[in-house]
Design an enzyme around this catalytic site. Structure first.
Site, PDB file in Angstrom:
ATOM      1  N   ASP A  51     -15.657   0.916   1.324  1.00  0.00           N
ATOM      2  CA  ASP A  51     -14.489   0.122   1.724  1.00  0.00           C
ATOM      3  C   ASP A  51     -14.906  -1.272   2.176  1.00  0.00           C
ATOM      4  OD1 ASP A  51     -11.849  -0.422   2.200  1.00  0.00           O
ATOM      5  OD2 ASP A  51     -11.640   0.893   3.924  1.00  0.00           O
TER       6      ASP A  51
ATOM      7  N   LYS B 214     -13.785  -2.700   9.147  1.00  0.00           N
ATOM      8  CA  LYS B 214     -14.176  -3.462   7.950  1.00  0.00           C
ATOM      9  C   LYS B 214     -13.260  -4.661   7.750  1.00  0.00           C
ATOM     10  CE  LYS B 214     -10.651  -1.785   5.336  1.00  0.00           C
ATOM     11  NZ  LYS B 214      -9.712  -2.476   4.430  1.00  0.00           N
TER      12      LYS B 214
ATOM     13  N   THR C 287     -13.519  -4.740   0.442  1.00  0.00           N
ATOM     14  CA  THR C 287     -12.690  -5.621   1.258  1.00  0.00           C
ATOM     15  C   THR C 287     -13.340  -6.977   1.481  1.00  0.00           C
ATOM     16  OG1 THR C 287     -11.856  -3.650   2.380  1.00  0.00           O
ATOM     17  CG2 THR C 287     -11.394  -5.744   3.427  1.00  0.00           C
TER      18      THR C 287
ATOM     19  N   SER D  79      -8.304  -8.826  -1.369  1.00  0.00           N
ATOM     20  CA  SER D  79      -8.279  -8.412   0.036  1.00  0.00           C
ATOM     21  C   SER D  79      -7.602  -9.475   0.895  1.00  0.00           C
ATOM     22  CB  SER D  79      -9.712  -8.181   0.539  1.00  0.00           C
ATOM     23  OG  SER D  79      -9.768  -8.204   1.954  1.00  0.00           O
TER      24      SER D  79
ATOM     25  N   TRP E 176       0.819  -1.201   0.000  1.00  0.00           N
ATOM     26  CA  TRP E 176       0.000   0.000   0.000  1.00  0.00           C
ATOM     27  C   TRP E 176       0.862   1.264   0.000  1.00  0.00           C
ATOM     28  CZ3 TRP E 176      -3.399   2.578  -1.910  1.00  0.00           C
ATOM     29  CH2 TRP E 176      -4.317   3.431  -1.287  1.00  0.00           C
TER      30      TRP E 176
END
Length: 336
Positions: free
Chosen positions: A249, A196, A253, A259, A12
């Protein structure tokens, strides 16, 4: 536009360095390992995380934190949640950083809740990094790094206590393929981005057990209700959880094989134990450690989060994976 430092060269952080460069900024990417920093500077690749994908020429690498932050007009933090406090402590033992990170805006990409303190990442930056709360922002949204690295269109939310500062952060990442919306609900955006990951483990586990779309849709919907209850109890705004940082999100995810948390849940559902599942994913799945912190917060605030409790029972206490779907179904009749 600006000279920015990205602190953390995982998938990321490296991808976001590309976003910042594509938005016209000069970017220094700090990597923990010298060989990774050298590869970024000399070959413009980070093969461990992005394969052979070439980074923009405006991205350079360094393993020296002082070099990364020197002259930077802004910092972007992409260190895993459970390692951040210790990493900040290591940096502050360096002669040039004993007073904390430079007095420039700091944007957090890290999604998680610190285990043991139940602190949000912005709070860790203030407590352990010497950063003023008025200079901290957070980013969340459907941010699957593999798709963003391919420059596929997406939206995100950047939140800061001050609307003008949120606009500064949004301009940093104004790449042709990333639309950043602004918010002043730092708490809501952070809680949405953290919790999440826990729900994604539950959804992945349900899929791994062989359940269908009815089950996963129910878990996602009730998971959003849990996230919203906790976020509002902590001072977040309800509308935040219906937007990109919340529902957006969560859907990405929970639904995507890209994910890590979803893949970890799938592995658990197929019968692997937590150590085997983590090894199979091979990268940090923040939902594992975050689940306990979220459950602790919920208990302290008397917020009902049955899906989260079930994930904790599985990943922390070795309970049967069937706990995930039991949490959805074994409840008394009540209004939705």
């Amino acid at each position: 536009m600006a000279r920015l430092a990205v602190l953390g060269a995982g998938s990321w952080g490296t991808t976001f360095a590309q976003v910042l460069a594509d938005a016209g900024n000069d970017v220094v990417l700090w990597a923990r390992r010298e060989d990774v920093a050298r590869e970024i500077s000399e070959h413009r690749t980070n093969r461990a995380y992005l394969g052979e994908r070439e980074l923009p020429a405006a991205v350079t690498g360094t393993a020296r934190i002082e070099e990364a932050v020197e002259g930077a007009e802004g910092l972007v933090v992409a260190v895993p949640a459970q390692a951040l406090r210790a990493t900040l402590g290591q940096w502050r033992r360096r002669p040039g950083l004993r007073e904390g990170l430079p007095a420039v805006p700091v944007l957090s990409l890290t999604k998680g809740i610190e285990r043991g303190t139940d602190a949000r990442i912005s709070e860790v930056l203030v407590e352990a990094g010497g950063v003023s709360a008025q200079r901290v922002g957070v980013l969340s949204g459907p941010n699957l790094s593999a798709e963003i690295a391919e420059r596929r269109p997406c939206g995100s939310v950047v939140a800061a206590a001050d609307e003008e500062l949120a606009g500064v952060f949004a301009r940093w990442c104004d790449a042709p393929y990333l639309r950043a919306y602004t918010s002043t609900d730092v708490t809501g955006v952070e809680i949405a981005g953290a919790v999440k990951n826990v729900v994604a483990i539950a959804v992945g586990a349900a899929s791994g057990l062989g359940h269908g779309h009815n089950t996963t849709a129910s878990l996602i919907t009730r998971g959003l209700a849990e996230i919203t209850r906790l976020g509002v109890a902590l001072g977040g705004r309800r509308e935040t959880f219906a937007g990109l940082a919340g529902m957006g999100d969560l859907v990405a995810t929970c639904a995507s094989p890209l994910s890590r948390n979803h893949r970890l849940g799938l592995a658990l559902g197929r019968g692997l134990d937590i150590e085997q599942a983590v090894a199979e994913v091979g990268q940090t799945a923040e939902g594992v450690a975050t689940a306990r912190a979220v459950a602790d917060l919920a208990e302290r605030l008397e917020v009902d989060m049955p899906i989260t409790r079930s994930v904790v029972a599985v990943v922390d206490h070795g309970a049967s994976i069937e706990h995930v779907t039991t949490a959805l179904l074994a409840r008394s009749v009540r209004p939705e």
